[in-house]
Each structure stands twice: as structure tokens, then as C-alpha cells.
Scaffold this active site. Structure first.
Site, PDB file in Angstrom:
ATOM      1  N   SER A 189       0.816  -1.177  -0.097  1.00 42.45           N
ATOM      2  CA  SER A 189       0.020  -0.127  -0.104  1.00 42.45           C
ATOM      3  C   SER A 189       0.869   1.147  -0.037  1.00 42.45           C
ATOM      4  CB  SER A 189      -0.974  -0.149   1.382  1.00 42.45           C
ATOM      5  OG  SER A 189      -1.761   0.926   1.109  1.00 42.45           O
ATOM      6  N   GLU A 316      -9.448  -5.308  -4.099  1.00 43.04           N
ATOM      7  CA  GLU A 316      -8.653  -4.075  -3.109  1.00 43.04           C
ATOM      8  C   GLU A 316      -9.674  -3.513  -2.367  1.00 43.04           C
ATOM      9  OE1 GLU A 316      -5.578  -3.716  -2.600  1.00 43.04           O
ATOM     10  OE2 GLU A 316      -4.478  -4.574  -4.328  1.00 43.04           O
ATOM     11  N   HIS A 412      -7.486  -5.706  -0.078  1.00 46.69           N
ATOM     12  CA  HIS A 412      -6.434  -5.089   0.452  1.00 46.69           C
ATOM     13  C   HIS A 412      -5.928  -5.435   1.721  1.00 46.69           C
ATOM     14  CE1 HIS A 412      -4.127  -1.612  -0.214  1.00 46.69           C
ATOM     15  NE2 HIS A 412      -4.232  -0.989   0.868  1.00 46.69           N
TER      16      HIS A 412
END
Length: 504
Positions: A189, A316, A412
Site C-alpha cells: 500500500s 482491493e 487489500h
């Protein structure tokens, strides 16, 4: 094994001796080692400064304090006003009885450039160390301290901290049995975005040989946008948006003011995308620390000598939606407005509808959002790097599993406990969707092995991306498989879409 001094769990660094702790399986963890001076007082808002050495052996058996932030994450320390020695590194290494130096994996945590730390339980380096890698992680300045625009001071101070930590690795990792010429920098990320930035930064040139990025965000600010956000934060803190004004505000005051400004974005965003994703800190393309956006840099071949391994999750944004991190969109007009805010081509909204005609608007919105922000950008990053003459590998996390609470999605952050081998860590059950089963553990071993092999020799075990073909390793249970992105309907929709990286 280089200039290594094994005295139990004591190692000699350029600043002094450090003493770590040994686990039952022989992995030694040396935690909270200062790699730069405390970035407060006369050092505040400046580039990282050299750390003052010490004479006695330093106890490094616990993580150092974390950067100013308001987040309270499962199993992780919290920031407390007055914590200042936040620029520290951690090392995990399996004691070796002989042989050459080991490959090094340097981990950069994520957290929207606003929160997080290297002490999060799912980032523990023990399992990777057992696989033959020296693991290093670091804390760096986040939020306003690391990425807020301050006139007269450098932008991207968090990135400069990471460079300083990588220099510490080059100077010291041989003492831990690591190879300073075989360093892989990795992140997830915002940490993956940091890795992409490091690949574009002259200050980081030569400090690493390989790079791993999981879920790279398409998220950068111009200086003008960063300055506008800083002005709002300064006003909320009751100070002038100048160097002296911002220095007069305490770290706590700027954390509080930043949170308030982020909370106002839904109704009064600085840029249109913030109405949907209220993140107020990103790397700043300032022409100096970060000369150009990473995608342009890689397309131009700026890091063609760095091997690149890219991964992203299939869904995600479901994670961000679950934790309340993104705005909810449930109607067709709202979805059109969202696409306009991202300045996406008009064809994408009906294109996603055609691919999943029975899906609710929310599902299509999160799919489009996730691909625009993470999935497509990550894939293009690998392709551009390959076309510029670099070696790149692409993978996609698609593991699903039925659970008592519903389906565990490939969202995610779910891939990180798998790659670290930390499926049982505090907080991991939420990330991966429940208690791991044997298929999950087998997948974790495959992903961890790919990381270790890539760090060792630059080959994770599947074909690389080429100028003509994008082969993707799909991580799944019970078995992984290879896919060809040339036949992907979703990727076909994005073909030819330009990434205006400075739209934020």
C-alpha cells in the site's frame, strides 16, 4: 560473513553495540535500533540527521516508539506525545554456522502515509528469517511530520527517512550476516508507493537491487495541492501556513488538525477524489526529492537495473469499504459522478456493468475503484518497467474461502500475512477472513518462498512480464495458476487509458 560479531545476541553497528533477543527457533530479533536522530526540536521538518552513537551495549529487545498519529492498530503500539526517537530499524536473522552473506529484505509499512508502524504483528520477520533472508523494517515519519508541505523545508520527509534507513542497512547489515549488495526493498500500500518512489529517486540509487510492491496506490500530489491541504491543516491548528507557523504547532496539534481536515473532505475536498477517499497525505512530486511520478520514471527506464515483483489483490477496495475508509456509492448516477471525479473514461462505467450485469452498483463501484487506485496501476507499473528493459514479475492475490460469516474476499492487505508467514498474528484473522486452514498455510508457504527466492536471486518462480506478454501468477486455494492478462476482459477495458498521476 562480513564484519559480523556474534556474541550471543550482540552485534556491532557503526553507532555502537546492540543487543537483541533470541527466539526458541534460533531467530534473533534486534529491535528499535536508531538509524537517524530524533526528527524533533532543531531537526523537525528537516531531512534526517545522523544519530549520536553510544558506548555501552544498547538494549534492542523491544520496538521503538512510533511516529505521531492517532491510529490504534491491533497488537501495535500507539503514539504518545513526547515520543521522539521514532527513526528506528529492526532486524531478524537466523543464526548461521557458516556460508556466505544472506539476502536482505527491507520492509516499508503502509498506512495511507498517515499511520502504521513496523511493530504491527503481521510484519514480524521471524518466518522469513527462517527461510534464509535477513529481514529489516523501519519506522519513518508519517502524516504531517513526514508528508505535510512546509514552506522552506523539504517535501517527502518520510521518503528521506526511508533512504536514511537504507543507508544504515548498507553500512551495517554485514554485521548481522546480510549482504549489502543484495538488498530487496519491499512494501505494501503506502509502503509499496514508497518503494515505487524510491525507484524514481536519485538519493536512493544503488541502495537496493530488487523491489517488491504489493498494492501500489495511484496516489501523488502536486506541490500546489499539498500546499492547499497544508494551509487547511494550519488553519485548523490555529497557526500560519508558514515554516515558523507550522513549527509552532505541536505534533499532537497537527495530528488532530489533520484528522479534522480529513473528516471534512466528504463535503469539502481539496481535490475531487478526496470526496470518496479522504486521504490528505501523499508523496509530493516536487521536482527535487521526487523529481517525477514513478510510472513516468519507470517508463523512461530510470530503474531498469532493479528487478521488480508486483502483486495486487483482486478486490482491493472491499477492505477499505469494510473499515469505513471510502465513501459508499449505491446508485448509477453516483457511480457516474465517481468516475468523473477520478477523470476516468466514460466507457469504464458501462464496461464494468457489461462484465457483471447482475452485480449491485456497490460491487461495481468497489471493483472500479480498486482497479483504478491499485490493481490496474500496479499491473501497468510492471508492464512499463518490462518495456523499458527491466525485469518484472506480476502476481494477483485471488484467494477466497467460505467462512461462517460469509466469503473471505481477496481484499487489500489480506495477502501480507500470507507472504510474511504470519497467519496467526494479532489482527490477521480479520485481514484474511477467519482462522487459517491447511490450504491457507500451504498458500502462505508458497508466497513466502517466492519472496525469499526473489530476494535471493531475482526469480520468484514464474515467467516474467515481457514487452509482448503479461503473464500473471494468481495466488489461490487450493492451487495457484498462471494467467495471461492479454485475454483479461477487465484489463482490456483499461487498455489505452492514460494515468494522470497528478490528478490528486
Amino acid at each position: 560473513m562480513g564484519d559480523k560479531s556474534w556474541a550471543g545476541s550482540v552485534f556491532r553497528t557503526t553507532s555502537g553495540r546492540v543487543c537483541g533477543r533470541r527466539s526458541v527457533d534460533g531467530v534473533i530479533a534486534v529491535l528499535g535500533i536508531p538509524y537517524a536522530a530524533a526528527p524533533f526540536g532543531p531537526n523537525r521538518f528537516r531531512q534526517p540527521q545522523p544519530v549520536v552513537g553510544w558506548s555501552a551495549s544498547r538494549d534492542c529487545t523491544g520496538f521503538g516508539p512510533i511516529a505521531p498519529q492517532s491510529a490504534e492498530l491491533p497488537g501495535s503500539p500507539v503514539w504518545r506525545p513526547g515520543d521522539e526517537d521514532i527513526l528506528t530499524a529492526n532486524v531478524w536473522v537466523q543464526k548461521q554456522l557458516g556460508g556466505g552473506p544472506l539476502p536482505v529484505l527491507f520492509w516499508i509499512h503502509g498506512g495511507a502515509y498517515t499511520f502504521g508502524s513496523s511493530a504491527q504483528p503481521d510484519f514480524d520477520g521471524t518466518a522469513l528469517a527462517r527461510a534464509g533472508v535477513v529481514v529489516v523494517s523501519c519506522n519513518y515519519r508519517v502524516g504531517f511530520e513526514g508528508f505535510g508541505h512546509v514552506p522552506g523545508f523539504p517535501d517527502n520527509r518520510g521518503l528521506l527517512d526511508q533512504v536514511a534507513a537504507l543507508r544504515w542497512v548498507r553500512e551495517n547489515i554485514a554485521a548481522f550476516g546480510g549482504d549489502p549488495d543484495n538488498v530487496t526493498v519491499a512494501g505494501h500500500s503506502a509502503g509499496a508507493g514508497s518503494v515505487a518512489c524510491l525507484m524514481a529517486m536519485e538519493q536512493a540509487r544503488g541502495l537496493f537491487r530488487r523491489a517488491i510492491t504489493h498494492s501500489v496506490p495511484n496516489a501523488f500530489f502536486t506541490v500546489e495541492v499539498a500546499a492547499a491541504i497544508a494551509s487547511r491543516i494550519a488553519a485548523e491548528a490555529g497557526v500560519a501556513p508558514t515554516g515558523d507557523g507550522l513549527l509552532s504547532a505541536s505534533p499532537q496539534e497537527l495530528v488532530t488538525a489533520s484528522d479534522k481536515v480529513a473528516g471534512q473532505c466528504a463535503d469539502d475536498p481539496v481535490t475531487a477524489i478526496q470526496a470518496y477517499d479522504p486521504v490528505v497525505f501523499q508523496p509530493v512530486v516536487d521536482g527535487d526529492v521526487l523529481p517525477v511520478d514513478p510510472l513516468c520514471a519507470l517508463a523512461a527506464g530510470a530503474s531498469r537495473d532493479v528487478d521488480l515483483l508486483v502483486c495486487h489483490a483482486l478486490e482491493e477496495c472491499w477492505f477499505l469499504y469494510e473499515i469505513g475508509g471510502v465513501r459508499e456509492v449505491t446508485s448509477e448516477p453516483e457511480l457516474v459522478d465517481f468516475a468523473k471525479a477520478l477523470r476516468l473514461p466514460a466507457r469504464l462505467v458501462p464496461g464494468y456493468r457489461a462484465l457483471t450485469p447482475d452485480a449491485p452498483v456497490l460491487d461495481r463501484y468497489l471493483a472500479l475503484f480498486g482497479d483504478a487506485t491499485f490493481g490496474e496501476y500496479s499491473s501497468v507499473l510492471a508492464e512499463y518497467h518490462a518495456r523499458a528493459g527491466g525485469r518484472a514479475y506480476l502476481s494477483r492475490f485471488a484467494r477466497r474461502r467460505a467462512t461462517p460469516g460469509g466469503e473471505a474476499r481477496p481484499w487489500h492487505t489480506a495477502d501480507i500475512p500470507f507472504a510474511f508467514g504470519n497467519l496467526d498474528a494479532d489482527g490477521a484473522a480479520f485481514l484474511i477472513g477467519g482462522i487459517p486452514d491447511e490450504q491457507d498455510r500451504a498458500l502462505s508457504q508458497r508466497m513466502l518462498r517466492a519472496w525469499a527466492d526473489f530476494a535471493a536471486c531475482g526469480d520468484p518462480g514464474w515467467p516474467s512480464v515481457t514487452a509482448d506478454a503479461t503473464t500473471v501468477k494468481v495466488w489461490a486455494v487450493p492451487d495457484d495458476y498462471l494467467a495471461d492478462d492479454g485475454t483479461s476482459d477487465v484489463r482490456a477495458l483499461w487498455r489505452g487509458v492514460p494515468f494522470d498521476l497528478l490528478r490528486r
